[in-house]
Design an enzyme around this catalytic site. Structure first.
Site, PDB file in Angstrom:
ATOM      1  N   THR A 272      -7.535  -2.047 -11.626  1.00  0.00           N
ATOM      2  CA  THR A 272      -6.269  -2.728 -11.362  1.00  0.00           C
ATOM      3  C   THR A 272      -5.999  -2.752  -9.863  1.00  0.00           C
ATOM      4  OG1 THR A 272      -4.862  -0.757 -11.445  1.00  0.00           O
ATOM      5  CG2 THR A 272      -5.378  -1.845 -13.549  1.00  0.00           C
ATOM      6  N   GLU A 273      -5.274  -3.770  -9.432  1.00  0.00           N
ATOM      7  CA  GLU A 273      -4.835  -3.866  -8.038  1.00  0.00           C
ATOM      8  C   GLU A 273      -3.387  -4.352  -8.014  1.00  0.00           C
ATOM      9  OE1 GLU A 273      -6.341  -2.826  -5.427  1.00  0.00           O
ATOM     10  OE2 GLU A 273      -8.464  -2.675  -5.981  1.00  0.00           O
ATOM     11  N   VAL A 274      -2.495  -3.416  -7.778  1.00  0.00           N
ATOM     12  CA  VAL A 274      -1.064  -3.693  -7.667  1.00  0.00           C
ATOM     13  C   VAL A 274      -0.740  -3.999  -6.205  1.00  0.00           C
ATOM     14  CG1 VAL A 274       1.205  -2.567  -7.779  1.00  0.00           C
ATOM     15  CG2 VAL A 274      -0.388  -2.344  -9.680  1.00  0.00           C
TER      16      VAL A 274
END
Length: 311
Positions: A272-274
């Site tokens: 994931t990349e927030v």
């Protein structure tokens, strides 16, 4: 935003021991692993097994590496790995992993064995940095004879269970400081010119190009879109320089690059990349996005995955 090369060292010359020592001397503790992470893990001991899988000694500090495991572990069930804080500065990865265990760990009792390593890089967590004290990026170091002690410890934890993992979700952030601080420092460390990039505004995922799972990634994107916005492609159809292969999804060869998402051999993996610096996202939304991603990933894998391991 700073675009100049990191001032440490001589342009065009990789860092040596002196430059790394100078860089390390400039890092200071800005938050507490004990207060933020270990205390939160302690509150989970009544519901989970908590154990130490390593100890990092970076004088004068020592850091116990703790993992959280399903108390009702059943060898007949598939295993799930959730990792956070491989890059210590990526805050929602750490707190998202802890909050997932707290709020949703019980949802998977009798369905899957959970293993959560919420803060892989505690020294970097305290200093809000990407590297460990040796100026090594742990998320490029998941390979044999790893020079990063953080990576080696996590691989040792996972090794006895390789082949039994159904899903692995590795929780990360892409921040403005990637361009203002970390990529210029990387260029300086390696003696390379700094080439500015573009930070995407929104959440995205990194699939494994050696084991692409489009429907799985889409299920995660759909769940997160209910919490925060998904990063659009740039004018060239890319996110951080990589072609967008599906809305909000890019690919890396995670095994070849030594990324954390490649350590389990799981059928379903995602990174994931927030984007915590967006004016459209709060810290609470960032944590919620990580939680939504983990839940959606496990739910999809349990519904569609069958046996553990790559299919």
């Amino acid at each position: 935003m700073t675009t100049a090369q990191d001032p440490i060292g001589t342009p065009g010359t990789p860092w040596g021991d002196a430059e790394r020592a100078l860089w390390r001397s400039r890092q200071s503790r800005r938050r507490s692993y004990a207060d933020d992470v270990l205390a939160a893990i302690d509150r989970l001991r009544g519901r989970f097994d908590v154990f130490e899988y390593g100890q990092l000694e970076y004088a004068p500090d020592g850091y116990p590496l703790l993992a959280i495991r399903s108390r009702d572990w059943d060898d007949a069930l598939p295993c799930v790995l959730v990792t956070g804080g491989v890059h210590g500065y990526e805050t929602s990865g750490v707190h998202g992993a802890l909050l997932f265990a707290d709020r949703h760990g019980a949802d998977y009792a009798g369905k899957a064995n959970l293993l959560v390593a919420p803060c892989v890089s505690p020294w970097a967590y305290e200093r809000i940095h990407r590297w460990n004290p040796d100026a090594i990026d742990p998320n490029r170091s998941f390979h044999a004879d790893s020079p990063a002690r953080e990576s080696a410890a996590l691989m040792q934890l996972v090794e006895p269970l390789r082949g039994r993992f159904l899903v692995h979700v590795d929780l990360h952030e892409t921040t403005d400081s990637d361009e203002s601080e970390f990529r210029p420092a990387l260029a300086a460390r390696d003696g390379q010119p700094y080439e500015p990039g573009e930070i995407p505004d929104g959440f995205y995922l990194v699939d494994d190009s050696a084991n692409p799972q489009r429907a799985f990634q889409q299920a995660v994107i759909d769940a997160v879109a209910k919490v925060t916005h998904i990063a659009p492609a740039d004018a060239d159809g890319r996110i951080i320089g990589s072609p967008v292969v599906a809305p909000g999804v890019i690919e890396y060869d995670v095994g070849r690059l030594g990324l954390c998402a490649g350590i389990t051999g799981a059928r379903y993996t995602t990174t994931t990349e927030v984007y915590p610096d967006s004016p459209r996202a709060t810290p609470e939304q960032c944590n919620a996005a990580q939680i939504a991603a983990v839940c959606a990933a496990i739910d999809f894998a349990l519904a569609h995955g069958g046996d553990a391991g790559k299919g």
